[in-house]
Write an enzyme that holds these catalytic residues in place. Structure first.
Site, mmCIF file in Angstrom:
data_model
loop_
_atom_site.group_PDB
_atom_site.id
_atom_site.type_symbol
_atom_site.label_atom_id
_atom_site.label_comp_id
_atom_site.label_asym_id
_atom_site.label_seq_id
_atom_site.Cartn_x
_atom_site.Cartn_y
_atom_site.Cartn_z
ATOM 1 N N ASP A 3 35.095 34.731 38.924
ATOM 2 C CA ASP A 3 36.129 35.490 38.227
ATOM 3 C C ASP A 3 37.247 35.906 39.180
ATOM 4 O O ASP A 3 38.435 35.821 38.839
ATOM 5 C CB ASP A 3 35.502 36.726 37.571
ATOM 6 C CG ASP A 3 36.168 37.089 36.262
ATOM 7 O OD1 ASP A 3 36.859 36.227 35.696
ATOM 8 O OD2 ASP A 3 35.984 38.229 35.792
ATOM 9 N N ASP A 49 32.881 38.391 29.617
ATOM 10 C CA ASP A 49 32.696 39.733 30.177
ATOM 11 C C ASP A 49 31.785 40.590 29.312
ATOM 12 O O ASP A 49 31.392 41.694 29.720
ATOM 13 C CB ASP A 49 34.062 40.425 30.322
ATOM 14 C CG ASP A 49 35.001 39.639 31.226
ATOM 15 O OD1 ASP A 49 34.503 39.003 32.163
ATOM 16 O OD2 ASP A 49 36.228 39.645 30.975
#
Length: 330
Positions: free
Chosen positions: A153, A200
């Site tokens: 990420d 997420d």
């Protein structure tokens, strides 16, 4: 091994989407992706809402089922088409059928309008089904996966414009949308939204589900089959859930304060891993946490079921066939 290669596979998929938007017509790419997500979303909504309809509408016949076996042979190699034949068998109830019809109508409306609220319903359905059907197996595997996606990420958000470009251009339910204002932008005629990627939610969700099952294991609550009404202490689940909420709040604060996209896993991974490790240290159960394995539990349950069936068969063999009772003479 799968946990270590997952960030690499995710990177390949992300970069492929980036190239598609870079070298092909954006509307065409979105049309293909939207059609795909509507088909998959229809299945996800059907599975998600069928139990709800069964409980809310008790007049629906629950015992009657429609069963149809459908198997189709295909000439494709296994790495492309999977094993042959394709098993497309149907086994559904009245609630399944009604849920499917509603899901088809919902998906059609979403495909035509792309409303943010409908997008969020599809996204939540994907999250629910993903967390329900996927198991990490052990705490170590979960930790490896989270650490790998932590760097994944950070790299794709801070190191390149790939993640932000795909998130902004991809018009599909791969994100949860939060409207900044209900008044459309006068230039684009669209409502401006902030977004949270499904990854997420789902990735920490896998980890939270693992900790919940670990809590159940510590108190000898059988997780398979699941009893959603079982009551037991959940220190690992609750501590990680609170840490997740705090990490998500930190992400939103930093994003608003610096007015820049943030990799949510930069804050969520330390929150989830840190809270579970601190909880284990405080309770003196660190070794037990690292040694916990869901695969062993499933194997033990299968063995117990097999032993139970074997004992029943042995009992029948020992007793032998029952003799018919003699009739009393008048």
């Amino acid at each position: 091994e799968d946990a270590m290669t997952f960030p690499l596979l995710g990177s390949a998929s992300l970069f492929s989407l980036y190239c598609a938007f870079k070298f092909f017509d954006r509307d065409t790419v979105n049309l293909i992706i939207s059609a795909y997500f509507c088909l998959v979303g229809c299945a996800a909504l059907t599975v998600s809402f069928s139990p709800v309809l069964s409980s809310v509408l008790p007049f629906l016949p629950s015992e009657s089922r429609y069963v149809k076996e459908i198997k189709i042979n295909h000439p494709l190699p296994a790495f492309l088409g999977g094993e042959s034949p394709w098993d497309l068998s149907v086994d559904c109830t009245a609630a399944d059928a009604l849920s499917f019809l509603c899901s088809v109508a919902f998906s059609v409306v979403y495909f035509r309008t792309k409303h943010w609220a409908l997008n969020n319903v599809l996204g939540i359905a994907f999250c629910l089904q993903g967390i329900e059907r996927f198991s990490l197996g052990t705490y170590k595997i979960g930790a490896i996966l989270l650490v790998g996606l932590f760097f994944y990420d950070i790299f794709w958000v801070f190191g390149t414009d790939v993640m932000v470009t795909v998130a902004k251009n991809l018009d599909g339910p791969i994100k949860i949308l939060f409207p900044r204002s209900l008044v459309p932008n006068p230039i684009t005629n669209k409502i401006e939204c902030s977004l949270l990627g499904l990854g997420d939610i789902v990735i920490p969700g896998f980890f939270l589900a693992l900790l919940l099952r670990f809590d159940a294991h510590r108190h000898d609550v059988c997780p398979f089959p699941t009893n959603v009404h079982a009551s037991f202490p959940k220190p690992y689940f609750h501590s990680c859930l609170l840490a997740y909420v705090a990490g998500l709040g930190t992400t939103l604060y930093v994003m608003i304060a610096f007015e820049a996209a943030q990799p949510a896993l930069l804050y969520l991974v330390p929150a989830c891993l840190g809270s579970s490790l601190i909880c284990a240290l405080v309770r003196g159960e660190l070794k037990e946490l690292f040694e916990y394995s869901e695969e062993e539990e499933e194997d033990e349950e299968e063995e117990e079921e097999g032993e139970g069936e074997g004992k029943k068969e042995e009992k029948k063999e020992v007793e032998g066939p029952k003799k018919p009772k003699a009739k009393k003479e008048d």
